[in-house]
Design an enzyme around this catalytic site. Structure first.
Site, PDB file in Angstrom:
ATOM      1  N   ASP A 110       1.015  -1.125  -0.055  1.00 16.09           N
ATOM      2  CA  ASP A 110      -0.032  -0.083  -0.209  1.00 16.09           C
ATOM      3  C   ASP A 110       0.940   0.994  -0.367  1.00 16.09           C
ATOM      4  OD1 ASP A 110      -2.404   1.478  -0.342  1.00 16.09           O
ATOM      5  OD2 ASP A 110      -3.047   1.405   2.273  1.00 16.09           O
ATOM      6  N   HIS A 118       2.817   2.954  -8.806  1.00 14.28           N
ATOM      7  CA  HIS A 118       2.987   1.888  -9.348  1.00 14.28           C
ATOM      8  C   HIS A 118       3.832   1.132 -10.117  1.00 14.28           C
ATOM      9  CE1 HIS A 118      -0.961   1.994  -7.475  1.00 14.28           C
ATOM     10  NE2 HIS A 118      -1.890   2.751  -9.142  1.00 14.28           N
ATOM     11  N   LEU A 140      10.783 -20.387  -3.999  1.00 16.76           N
ATOM     12  CA  LEU A 140      10.486 -20.017  -3.835  1.00 16.76           C
ATOM     13  C   LEU A 140       8.429 -19.852  -4.609  1.00 16.76           C
ATOM     14  CD1 LEU A 140       8.615 -17.334  -1.691  1.00 16.76           C
ATOM     15  CD2 LEU A 140       9.529 -15.967  -3.489  1.00 16.76           C
TER      16      LEU A 140
END
Ligand code: FPP
Length: 249
Positions: free
Chosen positions: A21, A38, A132
């Site tokens: 955020d 972004h 991962l």
């Protein structure tokens, strides 16, 4: 303090989830448009994925686009979709080299075809990687996920596949997007907001919450290591007393 070398391998969170955020505020502070935030958010994603791999984290879930985000101005939604496509395309090779397996959760069919095509490509290409697991939450809503599970259970009862008295927590977990993924042990939210915003509501029942004022584009490897270090200083009791936990160790 250098946090990575203070992290112990024995007590790593297996799964970290992040609410990324603050992209918009970061851009505004710099006198720029939201999309600039972004774009720089994607850089923070890269750093975080690398850091998670380096620390030995097995699962990383990123809240990249919520169901509610569809209500943003069309220009921002379109730009986010374009960013997603380019990030997926540009990072495929890197992710392959780093042995990362990509998955997606959410209402994926609501995404534009151009996104789902690229997403499916990377998911397929990386599916046998063993490092991962990077899970992208896209068009995701936890309430919607739980509602869908309830619908599915209801129809399985109607068809006689399951009996109401056999329903337990696993009946529900098994019907969530995350059915084959362990629950997150650590949830991070950036930008100084203290909300869960409809993210993984079922899965975070016992998750440790970590909030930082850092805006997402400023989130660096060291910030992830710091959050893991903080997690390792906590005592997780799961409803028991501190004495019971200590007696076990
Ligand atoms: C929150 O900041 C961020 C988002 C809604 C989008 C997150 C997307 C990315 C970081 C880029 C694409 C992701 C991947 C995985 C490649 P905000 O816009 O709500 O910021 P604000 O609260 O300051 O307005």
């Amino acid at each position: 303090m250098k946090f990575l070398k203070n992290i112990t391998k024995e007590n790593l969170p297996v799964h970290i989830a992040i609410i990324m955020d603050g992209n918009g505020r970061w851009a505004k502070k710099k006198g720029n448009k939201r999309i600039f935030g972004h774009k720089n958010g994607v850089k923070a994603v890269k750093q975080t994925v690398e850091a998670a791999g380096e620390a030995g984290i097995k699962y990383l879930t990123l809240y990249a686009f919520s169901s509610e985000n569809w209500n943003r101005p069309k220009i921002e939604v379109d730009a986010l979709m374009t960013l997603l496509i380019s990030a997926v395309k540009n990072e495929t090779e890197n992710l392959m080299n780093s042995n990362v397996r990509v998955k997606a959760i959410g209402n994926i069919s609501a995404l534009p075809e151009s996104v789902t095509e690229n997403l499916n490509q990377i998911i397929n290409k990386t599916k046998n990687n063993t490092g991962l697991t990077l899970i992208l939450a896209l068009s995701y809503s936890a309430r919607n996920e739980i509602t869908n599970a309830v619908k599915q259970i209801a129809s399985e009862i109607v068809s006689g596949k399951i009996k109401p008295e056999t329903i337990n927590e696993n009946t529900i977990s098994d019907r969530l997007y995350t059915h084959n993924i362990p629950d997150p042990e650590l949830l991070i939210r950036t930008s100084g907001e203290y909300r869960l915003s409809n993210f993984l509501l079922w899965q975070i029942s016992y998750t440790e919450l970590y909030f930082t004022d850092t805006l997402w584009p400023d989130f660096k490897k060291e910030d992830l290591f710091k959050a893991i270090y903080d997690f390792q200083q906590r005592e997780r009791r799961f409803g028991k007393t501190s004495e019971q936990i200590k007696a076990k160790n």
